[in-house]
Design a protein around this motif. Structure first.
Motif, PDB file in Angstrom:
ATOM      1  N   LEU A   1       0.822  -1.204   0.000  1.00 28.44           N
ATOM      2  CA  LEU A   1       0.000   0.000   0.000  1.00 28.44           C
ATOM      3  C   LEU A   1       0.861   1.260   0.000  1.00 28.44           C
ATOM      4  CD1 LEU A   1      -2.845  -1.083   2.444  1.00 28.44           C
ATOM      5  CD2 LEU A   1      -3.014  -0.769  -0.044  1.00 28.44           C
TER       6      LEU A   1
ATOM      7  N   CYS B   1      -0.217   5.113  -0.851  1.00 33.61           N
ATOM      8  CA  CYS B   1      -1.191   5.229   0.234  1.00 33.61           C
ATOM      9  C   CYS B   1      -0.491   5.662   1.524  1.00 33.61           C
ATOM     10  CB  CYS B   1      -1.885   3.895   0.474  1.00 33.61           C
ATOM     11  SG  CYS B   1      -2.838   3.283  -0.920  1.00 33.61           S
ATOM     12  N   GLU B   2      -1.254   6.339   2.377  1.00 34.68           N
ATOM     13  CA  GLU B   2      -0.762   6.744   3.683  1.00 34.68           C
ATOM     14  C   GLU B   2      -1.663   6.157   4.757  1.00 34.68           C
ATOM     15  OE1 GLU B   2      -0.231  10.954   3.991  1.00 34.68           O
ATOM     16  OE2 GLU B   2       0.986  11.038   2.167  1.00 34.68           O
ATOM     17  N   GLN B   3      -1.044   5.573   5.765  1.00 30.38           N
ATOM     18  CA  GLN B   3      -1.784   4.941   6.848  1.00 30.38           C
ATOM     19  C   GLN B   3      -2.290   5.988   7.826  1.00 30.38           C
ATOM     20  OE1 GLN B   3       0.526   2.203   9.260  1.00 30.38           O
ATOM     21  NE2 GLN B   3      -1.245   0.858   9.480  1.00 30.38           N
TER      22      GLN B   3
ATOM     23  N   TRP C   1      -6.304   3.317   5.287  1.00 29.88           N
ATOM     24  CA  TRP C   1      -5.280   3.934   4.447  1.00 29.88           C
ATOM     25  C   TRP C   1      -5.965   4.922   3.512  1.00 29.88           C
ATOM     26  CZ3 TRP C   1      -0.019   2.321   4.339  1.00 29.88           C
ATOM     27  CH2 TRP C   1       0.283   1.308   5.249  1.00 29.88           C
ATOM     28  N   ARG C   2      -5.248   5.961   3.108  1.00 30.04           N
ATOM     29  CA  ARG C   2      -5.794   6.975   2.198  1.00 30.04           C
ATOM     30  C   ARG C   2      -4.852   7.180   1.024  1.00 30.04           C
ATOM     31  NH1 ARG C   2      -7.227   8.481   7.265  1.00 30.04           N
ATOM     32  NH2 ARG C   2      -9.448   8.788   7.593  1.00 30.04           N
ATOM     33  N   ILE C   3      -5.449   7.509  -0.117  1.00 34.00           N
ATOM     34  CA  ILE C   3      -4.661   7.830  -1.299  1.00 34.00           C
ATOM     35  C   ILE C   3      -5.365   8.960  -2.044  1.00 34.00           C
ATOM     36  CG2 ILE C   3      -5.779   6.029  -2.686  1.00 34.00           C
ATOM     37  CD1 ILE C   3      -2.995   5.757  -4.124  1.00 34.00           C
TER      38      ILE C   3
ATOM     39  N   LYS D   1      -9.876  10.458  -5.040  1.00 38.02           N
ATOM     40  CA  LYS D   1      -9.364  10.186  -3.693  1.00 38.02           C
ATOM     41  C   LYS D   1     -10.065   8.937  -3.192  1.00 38.02           C
ATOM     42  CE  LYS D   1      -9.089  15.046  -2.474  1.00 38.02           C
ATOM     43  NZ  LYS D   1      -9.607  16.076  -1.578  1.00 38.02           N
TER      44      LYS D   1
ATOM     45  N   GLU E   1     -10.309   5.924   0.320  1.00 38.36           N
ATOM     46  CA  GLU E   1      -9.928   5.334   1.598  1.00 38.36           C
ATOM     47  C   GLU E   1      -9.966   3.826   1.406  1.00 38.36           C
ATOM     48  OE1 GLU E   1     -11.667   8.673   4.665  1.00 38.36           O
ATOM     49  OE2 GLU E   1     -12.893   6.899   4.253  1.00 38.36           O
TER      50      GLU E   1
ATOM     51  N   VAL F   1     -12.429  -0.584  -0.595  1.00 39.93           N
ATOM     52  CA  VAL F   1     -12.015   0.740  -1.066  1.00 39.93           C
ATOM     53  C   VAL F   1     -13.263   1.602  -1.210  1.00 39.93           C
ATOM     54  CG1 VAL F   1     -12.029   0.036  -3.503  1.00 39.93           C
ATOM     55  CG2 VAL F   1     -10.741   2.039  -2.817  1.00 39.93           C
TER      56      VAL F   1
END
Length: 88
Positions: free
Chosen positions: A22, A27-29, A37-39, A45, A47, A57
């Motif tokens: 990820l 992605c960022e946790q 996680w988000r991207i 955008k 989650e 997702v």
């Protein structure tokens, strides 16, 4: 860390492998909710949620509403990657 081959089902990846994958996708946790996680891409955008039996997702603000999809861990990492990161 070397990930299993891309045709390996997600259930054969360790949690650190999934987290590495990820992160490699951009992605960022969420520090408060470690399963979230988000991207953010230029066009969308999302989650992502590491649930017990699937990866979910949720694409945000797509045509004024959210779109949610779930992928069972029995799918290969490449199939899930192609489905999620190509966008809604």
């Amino acid at each position: 860390m070397t990930l299993p081959s891309s045709d390996t089902p997600l259930y054969n990846h360790s949690l650190p492998d999934l987290e590495t994958w990820l992160t490699e996708q951009g992605c960022e946790q969420d520090p408060a909710e470690l399963h979230c996680w988000r991207i953010a891409k230029p066009a969308w955008k999302a989650e992502l949620y590491l649930d017990v039996d699937q990866l979910t997702v949720r694409y945000l603000e797509v045509g004024g509403e959210a779109i949610q999809r779930s992928f069972k861990y029995l799918l290969s990492r490449q199939d899930v990657e192609d489905a999620i990161f190509s966008g809604p």
